[in-house]
Design a protein around this motif. Structure first.
Motif, mmCIF file in Angstrom:
data_model
loop_
_atom_site.group_PDB
_atom_site.id
_atom_site.type_symbol
_atom_site.label_atom_id
_atom_site.label_comp_id
_atom_site.label_asym_id
_atom_site.label_seq_id
_atom_site.Cartn_x
_atom_site.Cartn_y
_atom_site.Cartn_z
ATOM 1 N N LEU A 326 0.832 -1.207 0.000
ATOM 2 C CA LEU A 326 0.000 0.000 0.000
ATOM 3 C C LEU A 326 0.868 1.258 0.000
ATOM 4 C CD1 LEU A 326 -3.060 0.830 0.129
ATOM 5 C CD2 LEU A 326 -2.657 1.277 2.555
ATOM 6 N N ALA A 327 1.936 1.229 0.767
ATOM 7 C CA ALA A 327 2.842 2.386 0.837
ATOM 8 C C ALA A 327 3.492 2.640 -0.527
ATOM 9 C CB ALA A 327 3.912 2.156 1.903
ATOM 10 N N GLU A 328 3.822 1.567 -1.214
ATOM 11 C CA GLU A 328 4.433 1.695 -2.542
ATOM 12 C C GLU A 328 3.432 2.289 -3.549
ATOM 13 O OE1 GLU A 328 7.251 1.762 -3.730
ATOM 14 O OE2 GLU A 328 7.110 1.279 -5.871
ATOM 15 N N ILE A 329 2.173 1.843 -3.443
ATOM 16 C CA ILE A 329 1.132 2.399 -4.317
ATOM 17 C C ILE A 329 0.971 3.899 -4.051
ATOM 18 C CG2 ILE A 329 -1.363 2.397 -4.789
ATOM 19 C CD1 ILE A 329 -1.221 -0.699 -4.112
ATOM 20 N N ARG A 331 3.151 5.955 -2.825
ATOM 21 C CA ARG A 331 4.330 6.663 -3.343
ATOM 22 C C ARG A 331 4.219 6.868 -4.853
ATOM 23 N NH1 ARG A 331 8.462 6.106 -6.186
ATOM 24 N NH2 ARG A 331 8.158 3.893 -6.617
ATOM 25 N N ARG A 332 3.802 5.811 -5.563
ATOM 26 C CA ARG A 332 3.703 5.906 -7.023
ATOM 27 C C ARG A 332 2.587 6.878 -7.446
ATOM 28 N NH1 ARG A 332 2.616 0.975 -9.717
ATOM 29 N NH2 ARG A 332 3.507 1.894 -11.592
ATOM 30 N N CYS A 333 1.509 6.969 -6.659
ATOM 31 C CA CYS A 333 0.467 7.976 -6.935
ATOM 32 C C CYS A 333 1.042 9.377 -6.792
ATOM 33 C CB CYS A 333 -0.693 7.853 -5.937
ATOM 34 S SG CYS A 333 -1.836 6.510 -6.257
ATOM 35 N N ARG A 334 1.676 9.600 -5.667
ATOM 36 C CA ARG A 334 2.176 10.946 -5.366
ATOM 37 C C ARG A 334 3.249 11.409 -6.334
ATOM 38 N NH1 ARG A 334 -0.101 12.870 -0.895
ATOM 39 N NH2 ARG A 334 -0.700 11.370 0.735
ATOM 40 N N SER A 335 4.044 10.464 -6.821
ATOM 41 C CA SER A 335 5.160 10.841 -7.695
ATOM 42 C C SER A 335 4.717 11.025 -9.150
ATOM 43 C CB SER A 335 6.241 9.763 -7.641
ATOM 44 O OG SER A 335 5.765 8.601 -8.315
ATOM 45 N N GLY A 336 3.465 10.619 -9.438
ATOM 46 C CA GLY A 336 3.016 10.749 -10.830
ATOM 47 C C GLY A 336 3.362 9.536 -11.683
ATOM 48 N N GLU A 337 3.995 8.532 -11.075
ATOM 49 C CA GLU A 337 4.317 7.305 -11.815
ATOM 50 C C GLU A 337 3.063 6.519 -12.170
ATOM 51 O OE1 GLU A 337 7.234 4.367 -9.985
ATOM 52 O OE2 GLU A 337 7.922 6.293 -9.190
ATOM 53 N N LEU A 338 2.165 6.420 -11.210
ATOM 54 C CA LEU A 338 0.936 5.636 -11.399
ATOM 55 C C LEU A 338 -0.196 6.578 -11.809
ATOM 56 C CD1 LEU A 338 -0.524 2.893 -11.149
ATOM 57 C CD2 LEU A 338 -0.898 3.395 -8.734
ATOM 58 N N LEU A 339 -0.713 6.362 -12.999
ATOM 59 C CA LEU A 339 -1.835 7.189 -13.461
ATOM 60 C C LEU A 339 -3.154 6.553 -13.023
ATOM 61 C CD1 LEU A 339 -0.594 8.126 -17.056
ATOM 62 C CD2 LEU A 339 -0.438 9.482 -14.949
ATOM 63 N N CYS A 340 -4.195 7.378 -12.945
ATOM 64 C CA CYS A 340 -5.461 6.914 -12.369
ATOM 65 C C CYS A 340 -6.105 5.779 -13.167
ATOM 66 C CB CYS A 340 -6.421 8.081 -12.213
ATOM 67 S SG CYS A 340 -5.764 9.356 -11.122
ATOM 68 N N GLY A 341 -5.996 5.835 -14.479
ATOM 69 C CA GLY A 341 -6.598 4.796 -15.312
ATOM 70 C C GLY A 341 -6.015 3.423 -14.991
ATOM 71 N N GLU A 342 -4.704 3.376 -14.903
ATOM 72 C CA GLU A 342 -4.015 2.119 -14.589
ATOM 73 C C GLU A 342 -4.357 1.662 -13.165
ATOM 74 O OE1 GLU A 342 0.252 2.543 -14.877
ATOM 75 O OE2 GLU A 342 0.591 0.602 -13.915
ATOM 76 N N HIS A 343 -4.394 2.622 -12.249
ATOM 77 C CA HIS A 343 -4.707 2.319 -10.850
ATOM 78 C C HIS A 343 -6.121 1.741 -10.724
ATOM 79 C CE1 HIS A 343 -4.589 3.791 -6.398
ATOM 80 N NE2 HIS A 343 -4.537 2.479 -6.493
ATOM 81 N N LYS A 344 -7.061 2.359 -11.462
ATOM 82 C CA LYS A 344 -8.449 1.870 -11.432
ATOM 83 C C LYS A 344 -8.520 0.424 -11.899
ATOM 84 C CE LYS A 344 -11.083 6.147 -12.025
ATOM 85 N NZ LYS A 344 -11.739 7.032 -13.001
ATOM 86 N N LEU A 345 -7.779 0.101 -12.950
ATOM 87 C CA LEU A 345 -7.812 -1.272 -13.474
ATOM 88 C C LEU A 345 -7.244 -2.257 -12.449
ATOM 89 C CD1 LEU A 345 -6.815 -0.685 -17.207
ATOM 90 C CD2 LEU A 345 -9.046 -1.427 -16.328
ATOM 91 N N GLN A 346 -6.218 -1.822 -11.741
ATOM 92 C CA GLN A 346 -5.610 -2.658 -10.701
ATOM 93 C C GLN A 346 -6.623 -2.946 -9.583
ATOM 94 O OE1 GLN A 346 -2.711 -1.197 -7.399
ATOM 95 N NE2 GLN A 346 -1.428 -1.416 -9.235
#
Ligand code: TRP
Length: 376
Positions: A326-329, A331-346
């Protein structure tokens, strides 16, 4: 006490409106924060930690220490929680039930589960008694599907266990004045008299184990904090009835997919129901509000804000129980690495996997539901 103090969120058992400040509720309701020695003892006696404790989702209590004292001494106590059957069950209801099941499994105690078909009939203008009674049985399937066993789980449907419930509720009602009910719940002259009476029905199961067993069996009630008002009243009347005061464990509310605080039963898009088919689940999650930016470019540059994001919250509350992941997720949200579309699919994949298993267990429960329901 009625919850509509100027500038603060309204938090009553029937309405949650405004931005809820959970710390402020502890002060407003006069509960205790679940932290320090009492929390450590709960985890120690349970023999393990739980993510809803670690993450402060269950974050407040009343008198938990007295239950833990009994547990340490081998004295009996019971769990009590409930559901107002106004419709099908959504993930916001499931969340505290998962914790309830964990407590039962760790402490090997009886669970009393109240289905208030009377309450939802009285409070929902469009529902008939037949509707709420039918939803009571549907909601019971979800509860059973979480692993509750008939040997130590009793389901109380108010209108069906009425002979026993009525006698307990009457004794509570005699000790609750209209002036108290009005102050605690914010009733006005427009409320029907069934609504004013109802709190005595929600008090009754708090005393039911002691009543049935003819000895002191205090209850611990794990529930969302919006239900606290009922149990403030129940605790006040308990000594007069000769029963121990119920103890409480309070949790926060699962946030709405549309942003904001409580999942609203009136907007089905705000939450995922256990009866939703995969297509509907997909649509709701993909349409969810997020903590993302207006453009991919901006999000890569500035990052997203998981603290306001229901997609992230679904993992925080329910679907990512591994803290490191969860902490890694986050971090990736905050840094802009993980975009919302990809996160939603996950998250969609996690939700669909959980739902498929739950729906199968829910259907299997259909043949056994009557084994759980209290009969006179
Ligand atoms: N009033 C609750 C609701 O609307 C249902 C309920 C009855 C309940 N008894 C309870 C919830 C005990 C928590 C604990 O959902």
């Amino acid at each position: 006490m009625s919850g509509d103090d100027e500038g603060k969120a309204k938090v009553t058992p029937w309405e949650v409106r405004g931005a809820v400040d959970y710390d402020e509720l502890v002060t407003r309701f006069g509960t205790s924060r679940l932290e320090g020695p009492v929390k450590d003892r709960l985890i120690k006696l349970a023999g393990e930690d739980h993510w809803m404790l670690r993450r402060g989702i269950f974050y407040s209590h009343r008198d938990l220490g007295t239950i833990l004292d009994r547990q340490a001494k081998g004295l009996p106590w019971a769990l009590y929680t409930g559901r107002g059957p106004s419709g099908h069950t959504h993930l916001g209801h499931i969340m505290p039930w998962i914790f309830n099941r964990w407590l039962q499994e760790r402490f090997k105690v009886k669970m009393y589960f109240q289905l208030t078909d009377d309450e939802k009939f009285l409070f929902m203008p469009d529902l008939t008694l037949e509707d709420t009674n039918r939803f009571a049985r549907e909601n019971a399937l979800d509860f059973i599907a979480l692993g509750f066993k008939p040997g130590d789980t009793r389901i109380v449907i108010d209108t069906e266990y009425a002979r026993t419930m009525y006698r307990l509720a009457l004794r509570a009602a005699k000790r609750i004045t209209f002036s108290t009910a009005r102050a605690v719940f914010g009733f006005t002259n427009e409320n029907n008299i069934g609504q004013i009476w109802f709190t005595s029905m929600q008090s009754a199961p708090a005393f039911l184990p002691s009543f049935l067993e003819g000895k002191e069996v205090p209850t611990l009630i794990p529930a969302a904090i919006d239900q606290d008002a009922h149990f403030r009243v129940a605790r006040d009347v308990a000594p007069g009835l000769g029963y121990p005061k119920p103890a409480l464990l309070h949790c926060k509310l699962l946030p709405s997919l549309l942003g904001g605080d409580k999942m609203s039963a009136s907007d089905p898009q705000s939450s995922i129901y256990t009866t939703d088919p995969p297509k509907v689940v997909r649509k709701k999650l993909m349409n969810s509000f997020t903590g993302g930016r207006v453009s991919v470019e901006e999000q890569r540059r500035l990052g997203a804000d998981p603290s306001i994001c229901p997609v992230f919250w679904y993992q925080h509350y329910l679907f990512e129980t591994d803290d490191a992941k969860l902490a890694e997720i986050e971090r990736r949200c905050r840094s802009g690495e993980l975009l919302c579309g990809e996160h939603k699919l996950q998250v969609l994949e996690q939700v669909q996997k959980w739902l498929a298993a739950h729906q199968a267990a829910r259907e299997r429960a259909r043949d056994h539901v009557e084994d759980y329901i209290m009969k006179e």
